[in-house]
Design an enzyme around this catalytic site. Sequence first.
Site, PDB file in Angstrom:
ATOM      1  N   ASP A 295       0.845  -1.193   0.000  1.00  0.00           N
ATOM      2  CA  ASP A 295       0.000   0.000   0.000  1.00  0.00           C
ATOM      3  C   ASP A 295       0.881   1.244   0.000  1.00  0.00           C
ATOM      4  O   ASP A 295       2.089   1.152   0.228  1.00  0.00           O
ATOM      5  CB  ASP A 295      -0.991   0.004   1.176  1.00  0.00           C
ATOM      6  CG  ASP A 295      -0.363  -0.429   2.509  1.00  0.00           C
ATOM      7  OD1 ASP A 295       0.883  -0.401   2.628  1.00  0.00           O
ATOM      8  OD2 ASP A 295      -1.117  -0.782   3.418  1.00  0.00           O
TER       9      ASP A 295
ATOM     10  N   ASN B 212      -8.999  -1.630  12.603  1.00  0.00           N
ATOM     11  CA  ASN B 212     -10.377  -1.645  12.085  1.00  0.00           C
ATOM     12  C   ASN B 212     -10.617  -2.844  11.161  1.00  0.00           C
ATOM     13  O   ASN B 212     -11.597  -2.878  10.434  1.00  0.00           O
ATOM     14  CB  ASN B 212     -10.669  -0.340  11.344  1.00  0.00           C
ATOM     15  CG  ASN B 212      -9.746  -0.141  10.147  1.00  0.00           C
ATOM     16  OD1 ASN B 212      -8.840  -0.948   9.898  1.00  0.00           O
ATOM     17  ND2 ASN B 212      -9.966   0.924   9.398  1.00  0.00           N
TER      18      ASN B 212
ATOM     19  N   HIS C 116      -8.701  -3.786   8.622  1.00  0.00           N
ATOM     20  CA  HIS C 116      -8.228  -3.647   7.240  1.00  0.00           C
ATOM     21  C   HIS C 116      -7.049  -4.578   6.959  1.00  0.00           C
ATOM     22  O   HIS C 116      -6.321  -4.989   7.856  1.00  0.00           O
ATOM     23  CB  HIS C 116      -7.902  -2.185   6.890  1.00  0.00           C
ATOM     24  CG  HIS C 116      -6.663  -1.611   7.510  1.00  0.00           C
ATOM     25  ND1 HIS C 116      -6.481  -0.256   7.676  1.00  0.00           N
ATOM     26  CD2 HIS C 116      -5.536  -2.181   8.010  1.00  0.00           C
ATOM     27  CE1 HIS C 116      -5.304  -0.035   8.229  1.00  0.00           C
ATOM     28  NE2 HIS C 116      -4.704  -1.179   8.435  1.00  0.00           N
TER      29      HIS C 116
ATOM     30  N   GLU D 178      -9.843  -0.655   3.478  1.00  0.00           N
ATOM     31  CA  GLU D 178     -10.564  -0.168   4.644  1.00  0.00           C
ATOM     32  C   GLU D 178     -11.984  -0.732   4.644  1.00  0.00           C
ATOM     33  O   GLU D 178     -12.554  -0.996   3.582  1.00  0.00           O
ATOM     34  CB  GLU D 178     -10.652   1.364   4.575  1.00  0.00           C
ATOM     35  CG  GLU D 178      -9.302   2.065   4.593  1.00  0.00           C
ATOM     36  CD  GLU D 178      -8.739   2.210   5.986  1.00  0.00           C
ATOM     37  OE1 GLU D 178      -8.414   1.179   6.604  1.00  0.00           O
ATOM     38  OE2 GLU D 178      -8.604   3.342   6.454  1.00  0.00           O
TER      39      GLU D 178
HETATM   40  P1  PGA Z   1       0.616  -2.312  12.926  1.00  0.00           P
HETATM   41  O1  PGA Z   1      -0.333  -1.936  11.701  1.00  0.00           O
HETATM   42  O2  PGA Z   1       1.376  -3.523  12.503  1.00  0.00           O
HETATM   43  O3  PGA Z   1       1.506  -1.135  13.108  1.00  0.00           O
HETATM   44  O4  PGA Z   1      -0.280  -2.589  14.100  1.00  0.00           O
HETATM   45  C1  PGA Z   1      -1.189  -2.870  11.155  1.00  0.00           C
HETATM   46  C2  PGA Z   1      -2.088  -2.222  10.127  1.00  0.00           C
HETATM   47  O5  PGA Z   1      -2.592  -1.108  10.353  1.00  0.00           O
HETATM   48  O6  PGA Z   1      -2.324  -2.826   9.073  1.00  0.00           O
END
Ligand code: PGA
Length: 246
Positions: A67, A136, A138, A143
Amino acid sequence: MNVIIVDDYESLSHAGADWLVEAINAKPDATIVVATGNTPMGVYHELARRYSHGLIDTSRLHAFQLDAYIGLAPDDQRSLFGWMHRSFIEPLDIAETNVVRLVGDAPDPWDACRIYEIAVREAGGFDISILGLGPNGHLGFNEPPSLPDSPTRVIPLTPESIASNARYWGGEEQVPPQALTCGMDLLLAARRTLLLVSGAHKYQILHRAMEGPQTPDVPASYLQSAPNVTVLADRAAWHGLETQSR
Ligand code: PGA
Protein backbone atom coordinates in the site's frame (compact mmCIF):
# COMPACT_ATOMS: atom_id res chain seq x y z
CA MET A 1 -6.69 -21.05 8.96
CA ASN A 2 -3.73 -22.38 10.91
CA VAL A 3 -3.22 -20.54 14.15
CA ILE A 4 0.08 -20.26 15.97
CA ILE A 5 0.09 -18.56 19.37
CA VAL A 6 3.42 -17.54 20.85
CA ASP A 7 4.35 -15.94 24.15
CA ASP A 8 5.37 -12.46 23.12
CA TYR A 9 6.56 -10.19 20.36
CA GLU A 10 10.06 -11.60 20.34
CA SER A 11 8.76 -15.15 19.87
CA LEU A 12 6.43 -13.88 17.15
CA SER A 13 9.37 -12.36 15.31
CA HIS A 14 11.31 -15.62 15.47
CA ALA A 15 8.34 -17.78 14.49
CA GLY A 16 7.47 -15.44 11.60
CA ALA A 17 11.04 -15.58 10.32
CA ASP A 18 11.01 -19.39 10.59
CA TRP A 19 7.78 -19.50 8.58
CA LEU A 20 9.26 -17.24 5.90
CA VAL A 21 12.54 -19.16 5.69
CA GLU A 22 10.56 -22.33 5.06
CA ALA A 23 8.29 -20.64 2.50
CA ILE A 24 11.20 -19.02 0.64
CA ASN A 25 13.25 -22.19 0.60
CA ALA A 26 10.24 -24.03 -0.81
CA LYS A 27 10.01 -21.43 -3.60
CA PRO A 28 13.18 -19.37 -4.05
CA ASP A 29 11.62 -17.40 -6.92
CA ALA A 30 8.54 -16.50 -4.87
CA THR A 31 6.53 -13.34 -5.42
CA ILE A 32 5.98 -11.70 -2.01
CA VAL A 33 3.70 -8.84 -1.06
CA VAL A 34 5.25 -7.06 1.90
CA ALA A 35 3.37 -5.25 4.68
CA THR A 36 4.84 -2.34 6.57
CA GLY A 37 3.49 -1.26 9.99
CA ASN A 38 5.08 -2.00 13.34
CA THR A 39 4.12 -5.65 13.70
CA PRO A 40 6.27 -7.22 10.94
CA MET A 41 9.43 -5.27 11.76
CA GLY A 42 10.76 -7.85 14.21
CA VAL A 43 10.08 -10.61 11.69
CA TYR A 44 11.99 -8.75 8.97
CA HIS A 45 14.86 -8.12 11.35
CA GLU A 46 15.06 -11.82 12.18
CA LEU A 47 14.70 -12.78 8.53
CA ALA A 48 17.63 -10.51 7.65
CA ARG A 49 19.68 -12.22 10.36
CA ARG A 50 18.92 -15.61 8.87
CA TYR A 51 19.81 -14.25 5.43
CA SER A 52 23.16 -12.99 6.72
CA HIS A 53 23.80 -16.53 8.02
CA GLY A 54 23.13 -17.94 4.55
CA LEU A 55 19.85 -19.66 5.43
CA ILE A 56 17.94 -18.22 2.45
CA ASP A 57 18.76 -17.21 -1.08
CA THR A 58 16.97 -13.97 -1.96
CA SER A 59 18.43 -13.48 -5.45
CA ARG A 60 15.29 -14.66 -7.24
CA LEU A 61 12.63 -13.22 -4.92
CA HIS A 62 10.20 -10.61 -6.23
CA ALA A 63 8.83 -8.10 -3.72
CA PHE A 64 5.61 -6.11 -4.16
CA GLN A 65 4.55 -3.06 -2.21
CA LEU A 66 1.24 -3.55 -0.37
CA ASP A 67 0.00 0.00 0.00
CA ALA A 68 1.02 3.64 -0.44
CA TYR A 69 -0.10 7.08 0.65
CA ILE A 70 -1.14 9.26 -2.24
CA GLY A 71 1.11 12.17 -3.11
CA LEU A 72 4.31 11.24 -1.27
CA ALA A 73 7.61 10.87 -3.11
CA PRO A 74 9.62 7.73 -2.29
CA ASP A 75 12.15 9.80 -0.36
CA ASP A 76 9.48 11.36 1.88
CA GLN A 77 10.10 10.01 5.38
CA ARG A 78 6.44 8.85 5.54
CA SER A 79 6.63 6.90 2.30
CA LEU A 80 5.56 3.29 2.82
CA PHE A 81 7.82 2.33 -0.07
CA GLY A 82 10.73 3.90 1.79
CA TRP A 83 9.76 1.93 4.90
CA MET A 84 9.53 -1.33 2.94
CA HIS A 85 12.88 -0.55 1.34
CA ARG A 86 14.68 0.04 4.63
CA SER A 87 13.14 -2.91 6.45
CA PHE A 88 12.92 -5.60 3.75
CA ILE A 89 14.47 -4.80 0.35
CA GLU A 90 17.84 -3.49 1.55
CA PRO A 91 18.52 -5.95 4.41
CA LEU A 92 17.66 -8.88 2.13
CA ASP A 93 19.55 -7.49 -0.89
CA ILE A 94 16.55 -7.90 -3.16
CA ALA A 95 17.43 -6.70 -6.67
CA GLU A 96 15.79 -3.37 -7.59
CA THR A 97 14.66 -4.96 -10.85
CA ASN A 98 12.68 -7.48 -8.74
CA VAL A 99 10.75 -4.83 -6.80
CA VAL A 100 7.30 -3.61 -7.85
CA ARG A 101 6.10 -0.32 -6.39
CA LEU A 102 2.55 0.84 -5.94
CA VAL A 103 3.25 4.36 -7.08
CA GLY A 104 1.39 6.74 -4.79
CA ASP A 105 2.95 9.81 -6.38
CA ALA A 106 2.03 8.87 -9.97
CA PRO A 107 0.37 11.69 -11.97
CA ASP A 108 -2.66 9.42 -12.32
CA PRO A 109 -3.04 7.18 -9.25
CA TRP A 110 -5.72 5.05 -10.92
CA ASP A 111 -3.33 4.37 -13.74
CA ALA A 112 -0.73 3.32 -11.18
CA CYS A 113 -3.24 0.79 -9.81
CA ARG A 114 -3.82 -0.74 -13.24
CA ILE A 115 -0.07 -0.94 -13.93
CA TYR A 116 0.45 -2.66 -10.56
CA GLU A 117 -2.35 -5.17 -11.19
CA ILE A 118 -0.89 -6.06 -14.57
CA ALA A 119 2.54 -6.59 -12.98
CA VAL A 120 1.07 -8.88 -10.29
CA ARG A 121 -0.93 -10.88 -12.81
CA GLU A 122 2.03 -11.20 -15.18
CA ALA A 123 4.08 -12.52 -12.27
CA GLY A 124 1.40 -15.17 -11.70
CA GLY A 125 -0.08 -13.64 -8.52
CA PHE A 126 1.42 -13.74 -5.04
CA ASP A 127 3.10 -16.86 -3.71
CA ILE A 128 3.48 -15.31 -0.26
CA SER A 129 1.53 -12.53 1.39
CA ILE A 130 2.80 -10.99 4.63
CA LEU A 131 0.06 -8.97 6.29
CA GLY A 132 -0.65 -7.06 9.48
CA LEU A 133 -4.13 -6.60 10.89
CA GLY A 134 -5.50 -3.08 11.08
CA PRO A 135 -7.28 -2.07 14.28
CA ASN A 136 -10.38 -1.64 12.09
CA GLY A 137 -9.88 -5.01 10.35
CA HIS A 138 -8.23 -3.65 7.24
CA LEU A 139 -5.71 -5.59 5.16
CA GLY A 140 -3.23 -3.27 3.48
CA PHE A 141 -5.45 -0.20 3.13
CA ASN A 142 -8.53 -2.18 2.19
CA GLU A 143 -10.56 -0.17 4.64
CA PRO A 144 -13.99 -1.28 5.86
CA PRO A 145 -16.22 -1.72 3.96
CA SER A 146 -14.22 -3.75 1.40
CA LEU A 147 -15.66 -6.65 -0.57
CA PRO A 148 -13.51 -9.70 -1.32
CA ASP A 149 -13.34 -8.84 -5.02
CA SER A 150 -12.22 -5.23 -4.41
CA PRO A 151 -9.51 -4.34 -6.92
CA THR A 152 -6.31 -2.40 -6.40
CA ARG A 153 -7.55 1.14 -6.01
CA VAL A 154 -7.53 4.66 -4.59
CA ILE A 155 -9.15 4.74 -1.17
CA PRO A 156 -9.83 7.43 1.43
CA LEU A 157 -8.46 6.44 4.83
CA THR A 158 -10.92 6.00 7.69
CA PRO A 159 -10.50 8.23 10.76
CA GLU A 160 -9.47 5.08 12.65
CA SER A 161 -6.60 4.35 10.24
CA ILE A 162 -5.50 7.98 10.26
CA ALA A 163 -5.41 7.91 14.07
CA SER A 164 -3.60 4.58 14.10
CA ASN A 165 -1.02 5.63 11.52
CA ALA A 166 -0.41 8.92 13.30
CA ARG A 167 1.78 7.00 15.78
CA TYR A 168 4.26 6.30 12.96
CA TRP A 169 4.59 9.90 11.83
CA GLY A 170 4.01 12.04 14.91
CA GLY A 171 0.48 13.37 14.45
CA GLU A 172 -2.73 12.92 12.48
CA GLU A 173 -1.99 15.97 10.34
CA GLN A 174 1.09 14.11 9.05
CA VAL A 175 -1.01 11.25 7.65
CA PRO A 176 -2.13 11.75 4.04
CA PRO A 177 -5.91 11.28 3.80
CA GLN A 178 -5.87 9.03 0.75
CA ALA A 179 -3.99 5.91 -0.21
CA LEU A 180 -3.56 3.22 -2.82
CA THR A 181 -3.99 -0.36 -1.77
CA CYS A 182 -3.35 -3.70 -3.33
CA GLY A 183 -6.84 -5.13 -3.85
CA MET A 184 -8.59 -7.75 -1.77
CA ASP A 185 -8.88 -9.86 -4.93
CA LEU A 186 -5.11 -10.22 -5.25
CA LEU A 187 -4.50 -10.67 -1.51
CA LEU A 188 -7.14 -13.37 -1.07
CA ALA A 189 -5.72 -15.29 -4.03
CA ALA A 190 -2.21 -15.46 -2.50
CA ARG A 191 -1.04 -19.06 -2.29
CA ARG A 192 0.24 -18.64 1.28
CA THR A 193 -0.57 -15.89 3.76
CA LEU A 194 1.07 -14.98 7.04
CA LEU A 195 -1.09 -12.69 9.18
CA LEU A 196 0.93 -11.16 12.03
CA VAL A 197 -0.94 -9.88 15.08
CA SER A 198 0.61 -8.54 18.27
CA GLY A 199 -0.74 -6.77 21.35
CA ALA A 200 -3.90 -6.78 23.43
CA HIS A 201 -5.32 -3.86 21.45
CA LYS A 202 -5.80 -6.31 18.55
CA TYR A 203 -7.70 -8.89 20.61
CA GLN A 204 -11.24 -7.96 19.60
CA ILE A 205 -10.57 -7.37 15.94
CA LEU A 206 -8.51 -10.56 15.69
CA HIS A 207 -11.39 -12.66 16.98
CA ARG A 208 -13.93 -10.84 14.83
CA ALA A 209 -11.70 -11.51 11.82
CA MET A 210 -11.23 -15.18 12.62
CA GLU A 211 -14.54 -16.23 14.12
CA GLY A 212 -17.09 -13.60 13.17
CA PRO A 213 -19.16 -13.53 9.98
CA GLN A 214 -17.29 -12.78 6.79
CA THR A 215 -18.27 -9.21 6.16
CA PRO A 216 -17.04 -6.13 4.30
CA ASP A 217 -17.04 -4.40 7.68
CA VAL A 218 -14.08 -6.56 8.72
CA PRO A 219 -12.12 -7.07 5.50
CA ALA A 220 -9.70 -9.48 7.23
CA SER A 221 -12.64 -11.82 7.92
CA TYR A 222 -12.45 -12.91 4.27
CA LEU A 223 -9.15 -14.62 5.08
CA GLN A 224 -11.37 -17.37 6.55
CA SER A 225 -12.01 -18.45 2.94
CA ALA A 226 -8.51 -17.87 1.56
CA PRO A 227 -6.15 -20.78 0.93
CA ASN A 228 -3.32 -21.62 3.30
CA VAL A 229 -3.51 -18.80 5.83
CA THR A 230 -1.35 -18.86 8.96
CA VAL A 231 -2.32 -16.51 11.76
CA LEU A 232 0.66 -15.87 13.99
CA ALA A 233 -0.37 -14.03 17.14
CA ASP A 234 1.16 -13.38 20.51
CA ARG A 235 -0.65 -14.24 23.73
CA ALA A 236 -1.63 -10.63 24.37
CA ALA A 237 -3.45 -10.46 21.02
CA TRP A 238 -4.99 -13.89 21.35
CA HIS A 239 -6.15 -13.65 24.95
CA GLY A 240 -6.64 -9.91 25.31
CA LEU A 241 -5.94 -7.77 28.32
CA GLU A 242 -6.38 -10.64 30.75
CA THR A 243 -2.99 -12.17 29.99
CA GLN A 244 -1.19 -8.88 29.62
CA SER A 245 -1.16 -8.40 33.36
CA ARG A 246 0.15 -11.90 34.06
P1 PGA B 1 0.62 -2.31 12.93
O1 PGA B 1 -0.33 -1.94 11.70
O2 PGA B 1 1.38 -3.52 12.50
O3 PGA B 1 1.51 -1.13 13.11
O4 PGA B 1 -0.28 -2.59 14.10
C1 PGA B 1 -1.19 -2.87 11.16
C2 PGA B 1 -2.09 -2.22 10.13
O5 PGA B 1 -2.59 -1.11 10.35
O6 PGA B 1 -2.32 -2.83 9.07
